[in-house]
Motif scaffolding. Structure first.
Motif, PDB file in Angstrom:
ATOM      1  N   GLY A 266       0.821  -1.205   0.000  1.00  0.00           N
ATOM      2  CA  GLY A 266       0.000   0.000   0.000  1.00  0.00           C
ATOM      3  C   GLY A 266       0.852   1.250   0.000  1.00  0.00           C
ATOM      4  O   GLY A 266       0.544   2.235  -0.688  1.00  0.00           O
ATOM      5  N   ALA A 267       1.942   1.225   0.742  1.00  0.00           N
ATOM      6  CA  ALA A 267       2.860   2.362   0.772  1.00  0.00           C
ATOM      7  C   ALA A 267       3.542   2.558  -0.575  1.00  0.00           C
ATOM      8  O   ALA A 267       3.799   3.688  -0.993  1.00  0.00           O
ATOM      9  CB  ALA A 267       3.898   2.154   1.871  1.00  0.00           C
TER      10      ALA A 267
ATOM     11  N   LEU B 292       2.203   2.030  -3.489  1.00  0.00           N
ATOM     12  CA  LEU B 292       1.238   2.741  -4.326  1.00  0.00           C
ATOM     13  C   LEU B 292       1.252   4.235  -4.033  1.00  0.00           C
ATOM     14  O   LEU B 292       1.293   5.066  -4.948  1.00  0.00           O
ATOM     15  CB  LEU B 292      -0.174   2.198  -4.104  1.00  0.00           C
ATOM     16  CG  LEU B 292      -0.558   0.854  -4.699  1.00  0.00           C
ATOM     17  CD1 LEU B 292      -2.062   0.647  -4.548  1.00  0.00           C
ATOM     18  CD2 LEU B 292      -0.170   0.755  -6.160  1.00  0.00           C
ATOM     19  N   ALA B 293       1.183   4.583  -2.750  1.00  0.00           N
ATOM     20  CA  ALA B 293       1.134   5.999  -2.370  1.00  0.00           C
ATOM     21  C   ALA B 293       2.407   6.718  -2.779  1.00  0.00           C
ATOM     22  O   ALA B 293       2.370   7.842  -3.306  1.00  0.00           O
ATOM     23  CB  ALA B 293       0.901   6.126  -0.862  1.00  0.00           C
ATOM     24  N   MET B 294       3.559   6.094  -2.540  1.00  0.00           N
ATOM     25  CA  MET B 294       4.831   6.708  -2.886  1.00  0.00           C
ATOM     26  C   MET B 294       4.955   6.897  -4.393  1.00  0.00           C
ATOM     27  O   MET B 294       5.430   7.942  -4.871  1.00  0.00           O
ATOM     28  CB  MET B 294       5.981   5.851  -2.365  1.00  0.00           C
ATOM     29  CG  MET B 294       7.359   6.402  -2.664  1.00  0.00           C
ATOM     30  SD  MET B 294       8.674   5.491  -1.813  1.00  0.00           S
ATOM     31  CE  MET B 294       8.511   3.881  -2.575  1.00  0.00           C
TER      32      MET B 294
ATOM     33  N   ARG C  69       2.549   7.279  -6.620  1.00  0.00           N
ATOM     34  CA  ARG C  69       1.676   8.373  -7.076  1.00  0.00           C
ATOM     35  C   ARG C  69       2.323   9.730  -6.818  1.00  0.00           C
ATOM     36  O   ARG C  69       2.301  10.613  -7.683  1.00  0.00           O
ATOM     37  CB  ARG C  69       0.330   8.292  -6.364  1.00  0.00           C
ATOM     38  CG  ARG C  69      -0.598   7.217  -6.897  1.00  0.00           C
ATOM     39  CD  ARG C  69      -2.007   7.400  -6.378  1.00  0.00           C
ATOM     40  NE  ARG C  69      -2.083   7.189  -4.934  1.00  0.00           N
ATOM     41  CZ  ARG C  69      -2.398   6.030  -4.363  1.00  0.00           C
ATOM     42  NH1 ARG C  69      -2.647   4.970  -5.112  1.00  0.00           N
ATOM     43  NH2 ARG C  69      -2.473   5.923  -3.048  1.00  0.00           N
ATOM     44  N   GLU C  70       2.885   9.919  -5.621  1.00  0.00           N
ATOM     45  CA  GLU C  70       3.479  11.223  -5.318  1.00  0.00           C
ATOM     46  C   GLU C  70       4.698  11.503  -6.179  1.00  0.00           C
ATOM     47  O   GLU C  70       4.853  12.602  -6.724  1.00  0.00           O
ATOM     48  CB  GLU C  70       3.863  11.303  -3.838  1.00  0.00           C
ATOM     49  CG  GLU C  70       4.553  12.619  -3.500  1.00  0.00           C
ATOM     50  CD  GLU C  70       4.519  12.944  -2.024  1.00  0.00           C
ATOM     51  OE1 GLU C  70       5.501  13.540  -1.560  1.00  0.00           O
ATOM     52  OE2 GLU C  70       3.528  12.623  -1.351  1.00  0.00           O
TER      53      GLU C  70
ATOM     54  N   SER D 204       2.860   1.964 -10.814  1.00  0.00           N
ATOM     55  CA  SER D 204       2.895   0.708 -10.078  1.00  0.00           C
ATOM     56  C   SER D 204       2.211  -0.371 -10.895  1.00  0.00           C
ATOM     57  O   SER D 204       1.237  -0.095 -11.610  1.00  0.00           O
ATOM     58  CB  SER D 204       2.162   0.844  -8.746  1.00  0.00           C
ATOM     59  OG  SER D 204       2.777   1.794  -7.914  1.00  0.00           O
TER      60      SER D 204
ATOM     61  N   ASP E 212      -1.995   2.738 -10.895  1.00  0.00           N
ATOM     62  CA  ASP E 212      -1.824   1.400 -10.338  1.00  0.00           C
ATOM     63  C   ASP E 212      -2.386   0.427 -11.364  1.00  0.00           C
ATOM     64  O   ASP E 212      -3.587   0.268 -11.494  1.00  0.00           O
ATOM     65  CB  ASP E 212      -2.483   1.247  -8.962  1.00  0.00           C
ATOM     66  CG  ASP E 212      -3.895   1.831  -8.902  1.00  0.00           C
ATOM     67  OD1 ASP E 212      -4.513   2.006  -9.976  1.00  0.00           O
ATOM     68  OD2 ASP E 212      -4.376   2.104  -7.805  1.00  0.00           O
TER      69      ASP E 212
END
Length: 282
Positions: free
Chosen positions: A175-176, A178-180, A182-183, A197, A255
């Motif tokens: 999950g991290a 994915l977030a990383m 995107r940023e 991702s 993603d």
């Protein structure tokens, strides 16, 4: 006809087996020079020899690195640039799924820390040094080569919907990712550096099969798969090739799910025909 990665170079972590190996074979077949990075040097060397045998027109080399160690990731990227003169594709694929990874009550801190070090911090280091290398890529307009490049980070379907069998550290780490991703995609979009991702569904690879070590665990996963089967590593590699190539030139921050329909399904009907993998994958 030129391959989709003609004249480009790629670095793939976790390249000694599974998704990494299949991606290295596919990237090379499409014209890319490939640095195969793995914590197991012998596996990386065997894989590099196989790539060279199947795609004799490209360079394939092996490199040992533990992706949880910043200096080793930097050294791998530096080696790719030294060998090939540039880095166009970074596939941060290396990861672990520890058999002792469980729920919040049973997962030990050491398992949590190890999983985060490899699956999350390793991707961070890979992105960091790939970005620096891609910024410095020389322009060769005649070959369609410019600064920038494509970074692909392996996440998982569990980053989107959670796992039916407890694996808390793995799920949190993906999950991290994915977030990383995107940023970083937003931060570096104007530099021509794309970050996406790829989210595999359950695969018939040693990494997952060692974790799903009972029939009960395997059936618990299969009940959520519309296709009724585990995926193959080559099917993920084909998704990675799309993200690596200019075919996905207007995609960043995504993603990209290659999961047999799992994330679109609640529960699959039982007792219906299960289709085998395509003949080309058997």
């Amino acid at each position: 006809m030129p391959g989709r990665l003609q004249h480009k170079s790629a670095l793939i972590t976790g390249a000694g087996s599974g998704i990494g190996l299949e991606s290295a074979l596919l990237f090379a077949a499409e014209g890319a020079h490939v640095l195969l990075v793995d914590v197991n040097l012998a596996a990386a060397e065997r894989a590099a020899r196989l790539v060279a045998e199947r795609s004799p027109g490209v360079q394939a080399a092996a490199f040992k690195a533990d992706v949880s160690k910043e200096a080793e990731v930097k050294a791998a990227v530096d080696q790719a640039v030294a060998l090939f003169g540039r880095l166009d594709v970074m596939f941060n694929n290396a990861g672990i799924m520890h058999p002792a990874d469980d729920n919040a009550l049973n997962t030990e801190e050491r398992i949590w820390d190890l999983t985060m070090a490899v699956n999350l911090k390793g991707v961070w280091w890979g992105c960091k040094y790939a970005i620096l290398a891609m910024r410095a890529n020389p322009t060769d307009a005649a070959r369609g080569l410019h600064t920038g490049g494509s970074i692909i980070n392996t996440a998982s379907f569990v980053a989107i919907m959670g796992a039916a069998t407890p694996q808390l550290a793995y799920t949190a780490s993906k999950g991290a990712v994915l977030a990383m991703t995107r940023e970083l995609a937003m931060v570096h979009a104007r530099e021509g550096i794309r970050l996406n991702s790829i989210c595999p569904g359950p695969l018939k690879t040693p990494l997952l099969m060692d974790f799903l070590n009972t029939e009960e665990k395997r059936e618990r996963r299969l009940v959520h798969l519309p296709m009724g089967r585990f995926g193959e590593a080559i099917e993920i590699a084909k998704g990675a090739l799309f993200l690596a190539s200019d075919d996905s030139s207007y995609m960043t921050g995504t993603d990209f799910k290659v999961d047999g329909g799992l994330t679109s399904c609640y529960v699959t009907p039982q007792g219906e025909q299960v289709l085998p993998p395509p003949a080309s994958l058997i």
